[in-house]
Design a protein around this motif. Structure first.
Motif: not given
Lengths: 191, 191
Positions: A45, A59, A89, A92-93, A97, B92-94, B96-97, B101
């Motif tokens: 990315r 990032e 953080f 980003q969390y 999203p 945190q972005y790619e 953990e979610p 989840v």
């Protein structure tokens, strides 16, 4: 230094905005071509920053914290720095999203299910409510001055309307957006 | 210092794991009660660390970076520190979610649509593929030693199977998990 960039991305805008404030970084735009990013970012990315010696960094928030080191935009005190990271953080969390993705779907007319749209709207609203609570009675997110935490949260909040989010219920956010945009050296996302 | 904690959460485990490695932090468990978190974390989530003087800090990765400052677990070199942050923002972005989840839905038998399950599985697989690329030919994620970047990514990767993810296609991840678990002072997520 070279920035692999996407002109519509708020994550890339964070880097361009800080670079404009610092007035010390040449930013070269490259279109988003995942096939060229393989050796630079395992997550494929943008943004990716390439230093003059070839070392690279992925990032958006890691990049701006690296560039801001030693400047007024990144506090030296350990606890204050940790507060900056805490907001980044969170961004980003909980924020990006939902709000950035909703904006992306709208801007590019991407087909998505109603369930997904609802999930983004609920998540983005929760993030805006948290941001509003965090800004109540404050000029900026951390300490008494503008920092990379503000840059990280500004990037997609100020275009949240493009994702279908109405900011009128959030007075603290709205006045903070005005203060950020009034900072010397500020540039719009389109710059 | 007091940690508002949830014993099943990998994000809280990050803090307990680092605290165990440092052997210098008393961790008190508190059940997850959002109503008591209002003044501590605008996002109303655990973990939240409360310092002895009452100052508080949210977001698992911000907390462990704060606690690790000045120790072997957080590098001093600015570029190396930025690489640590890069992995933590990726987490945190790619990661953990999707992976955390999916695990949460499974562990607690939460009802969710097939579309949502598919989205989590696709996103989690993409994150594991990126992590595998990042670990190929390396002992640890950043530099040559175990750091908070490894703690951040270990927390949910080592229980990814509980979210329905099969780690057998990822040899670099599997050997890294073994190395992390073999570190002196390591504790399991259940500790």
């Amino acid at each position: 230094m070279l920035l692999y960039n996407n002109s519509r991305s708020g994550n890339c805008y964070k880097v361009r905005l800080l670079a404009a404030l610092l007035e010390e970084l040449d930013v070269l735009d490259r279109s988003n071509r995942p096939e060229v990013l393989g050796d630079l970012n395992p997550a494929l990315r943008v943004p990716v920053l390439v230093l003059d010696d070839g070392r690279h960094l992925a990032e958006s928030n890691a990049i701006i914290d690296y560039l801001a080191e030693g400047t007024q935009y990144l506090p030296q005190d350990p606890y204050t720095r940790a507060q900056v990271l805490s907001w980044q953080f969170f961004e980003q969390y909980e924020h990006e999203p939902n709000i950035a993705v909703a904006r992306f779907l709208n801007l590019f007319g991407v087909d998505a299910s109603e369930e997904f749209h609802k999930r983004l709207h609920a998540g983005g609203t929760k993030a805006l409510e948290a941001l509003e609570r965090g800004l109540e009675g404050r000029e900026f997110l951390v300490g008494d001055s503008y920092s990379v935490a503000d840059i990280s949260l500004y990037a997609y909040t100020h275009v949240a309307d493009e994702g279908g989010f109405d900011l009128s219920p959030y007075p603290a956010i709205r006045s903070w957006l005005t203060r950020v945009a009034a900072q010397p050296g500020h540039i719009p996302i389109t710059a």
